[in-house]
Design an enzyme around this catalytic site. Structure first.
Site, short mmCIF file in Angstrom:
data_model
loop_
_atom_site.label_atom_id
_atom_site.label_comp_id
_atom_site.label_asym_id
_atom_site.label_seq_id
_atom_site.Cartn_x
_atom_site.Cartn_y
_atom_site.Cartn_z
N THR A 123 -38.01 -0.09 78.79
CA THR A 123 -37.67 1.30 78.47
C THR A 123 -37.68 2.14 79.74
O THR A 123 -38.70 2.22 80.44
CB THR A 123 -38.66 1.83 77.42
N GLY A 169 -41.81 3.88 69.08
CA GLY A 169 -42.79 2.98 68.48
C GLY A 169 -43.91 2.58 69.43
O GLY A 169 -45.01 2.24 69.00
N SER A 212 -44.94 -0.36 76.65
CA SER A 212 -43.55 -0.54 76.22
C SER A 212 -43.43 -1.90 75.56
O SER A 212 -43.69 -2.93 76.20
CB SER A 212 -42.58 -0.46 77.40
N ARG A 242 -41.83 -0.48 66.20
CA ARG A 242 -42.60 0.32 65.24
C ARG A 242 -43.44 -0.55 64.32
O ARG A 242 -44.41 -0.08 63.72
CB ARG A 242 -41.69 1.23 64.43
N SER A 247 -40.77 -3.65 74.56
CA SER A 247 -39.77 -4.50 75.21
C SER A 247 -40.07 -4.69 76.70
O SER A 247 -39.70 -5.69 77.29
CB SER A 247 -38.38 -3.87 75.08
N LYS A 302 -29.21 3.27 73.60
CA LYS A 302 -29.73 2.51 74.74
C LYS A 302 -28.60 1.82 75.49
O LYS A 302 -28.59 1.79 76.72
CB LYS A 302 -30.77 1.48 74.27
N GLU A 316 -36.70 5.64 60.38
CA GLU A 316 -36.19 4.37 60.90
C GLU A 316 -36.07 3.27 59.84
O GLU A 316 -35.16 2.46 59.90
CB GLU A 316 -37.06 3.89 62.07
N HIS A 325 -49.42 28.90 60.25
CA HIS A 325 -49.10 30.02 61.14
C HIS A 325 -47.61 30.15 61.37
O HIS A 325 -47.17 30.90 62.24
CB HIS A 325 -49.86 29.84 62.46
O1 PA5 Z 1 -38.89 1.89 67.13
C1 PA5 Z 1 -38.13 1.68 68.07
O2 PA5 Z 1 -37.38 0.67 68.15
C2 PA5 Z 1 -38.11 2.66 69.22
O3 PA5 Z 1 -38.78 3.84 68.86
C3 PA5 Z 1 -38.72 2.03 70.50
O4 PA5 Z 1 -40.10 1.85 70.36
C4 PA5 Z 1 -38.43 2.93 71.70
O5 PA5 Z 1 -37.03 3.02 71.88
C5 PA5 Z 1 -39.09 2.42 72.99
O6 PA5 Z 1 -38.84 1.06 73.22
P1 PA5 Z 1 -40.06 0.09 73.65
O7 PA5 Z 1 -41.04 0.20 72.53
O8 PA5 Z 1 -39.46 -1.26 73.78
O9 PA5 Z 1 -40.60 0.64 74.93
#
Ligand code: PA5
Length: 339
Positions: A92, A45, A87, A139, A89, A335, A225, A241
């Site tokens: 990551t 995300g 990121s 996301r 959070s 994770k 998701e 293609h």
């Molecule tokens: O949608 C999600 O929860 C994941 O795709 C996260 O975005 C991904 O795991 C990366 O984490 P972060 O966005 O905290 O860096």
């Protein structure tokens, strides 16, 4: 906001984009020459907003913009590279490893995060930091991951002032919301109709070059998701293609897929033709083919119109499958097992 309220987060995208722009406008970066290239580090995300911006600026930016989804940084990253660590959070591990490597290589680094280890390191290192609000699933924070990239690339001389396009986007998203919200019945609600078509089928989402292919991928990941369902995405002209040949021996998969073509009147004639001819090739083998058209004057507004429609489709598909759109148990498990 409650991270469990995916419907509320999707509903609030216009206000999120507005707030993201207010915050991003506060960001200043040290003066310096235009970077030779830009790389955004991010996963899932937190990468998609940058992918969309890279697609949006592909034809106009005077330097290449890449998105790196993985550990470390690409080999060419050096002192003349702009590296944006994104990121939600801030914790990551792939993004943190790229941040450290970019710092070791003397790159110009900017961090975009709600906090976590990335904010801690950026503050300790004196790296420009844009703090975005927490409390969302990454996301669902697409406005916070996309809009700041436009500001950063504008400050770095890679694009013009995005403000007019952002204002148009916010106004149009509000109008689109009124047409897509849950109170609007299925007959009048494009997102509900698309979700009903995709229900019990494997969605096949086709976009075209640049950001349109990335929006198709966003539809796929949102269906994965939010609706906890499989989906595929691909883009013209590349899919002509390879993937198009896959209908030649169709018996076993006949009727399994429902295709959604993400279209834009601004697409050049050869791309329009590819959509039309490909639809005819597929038609005997799929359950159905739907089309969704981008709306807006600026490319940014058109991008968000298709993205916002897809977000609503994934939400209504989650309801049809009777699943909670918010939790992503498999990602959480991975994770924690890898920590
Ligand atoms: O949608 C999600 O929860 C994941 O795709 C996260 O975005 C991904 O795991 C990366 O984490 P972060 O966005 O905290 O860096």
């Amino acid at each position: 906001m409650d991270p469990g309220d995916m419907a509320g987060a999707i509903h609030g995208l216009p206000e999120q984009c507005e707030q993201a722009w207010r915050l991003a406008r506060e960001l200043t970066l040290p003066e310096g020459p235009r970077p030779r290239q830009a790389v955004v580090l991010g996963m899932g995300g937190s990468a998609i907003g940058a992918e969309l911006v890279a697609g949006l600026l592909e034809a106009t930016a005077p330097a290449p913009i890449a998105v790196h989804r993985g550990y470390g940084v690409p080999g060419y990253v050096g002192p003349e590279t702009l590296v944006v660590a994104s990121s939600y959070s801030g914790n990551t591990e792939e993004t943190l490893s790229g941040y450290d490597e970019a710092r070791r290589r003397g790159s110009r680094v900017v961090a975009v995060t709600t906090g976590g280890e990335l904010a801690r390191r950026a503050e300790a290192d004196g790296v420009p930091l844009l703090r975005i609000p927490g409390g969302l699933q990454p996301r669902a924070a697409i406005g916070y991951s996309l809009v700041p990239q436009l500001r950063i690339f504008h400050l770095m001389g890679l694009t013009g002032d995005p403000q007019p396009a952002i204002e148009e986007t916010v106004a149009r998203l509000r109008r689109q919301r009124a047409r897509l919200e849950p109170s609007v019945p299925s007959q009048a609600n494009e997102a509900k109709q698309l979700a009903l078509s995709l229900h019990q089928h494997l969605p096949l989402i086709y976009g075209s070059q640049g950001w349109k292919g990335v929006v198709a991928y966003r539809w796929k990941t949102q269906i994965n998701e939010n609706a906890k369902a499989q989906a595929q995405a691909n883009r013209f002209p590349e899919l002509n293609h390879n993937e198009t040949v896959g209908w030649e021996v169709p018996a076993a998969i006949n009727g399994l897929f429902h295709a959604v073509l993400l279209r834009d009147e601004a697409d050049p004639a050869p791309i329009q033709r590819r959509f039309d001819v490909t639809a005819e090739i597929m038609r005997p083998h799929v359950a159905g083919i739907s089309q969704a058209w981008a709306e807006g004057d600026s490319e940014l507004a058109r991008l968000f119109s298709l993205l916002y429609l897809g977000d609503h489709v994934s939400l209504y598909l989650a309801y049809l499958y009777r699943v909670d759109p918010s939790p992503v148990k498999a990602i959480d498990r991975l994770k924690s097992e890898l920590a």
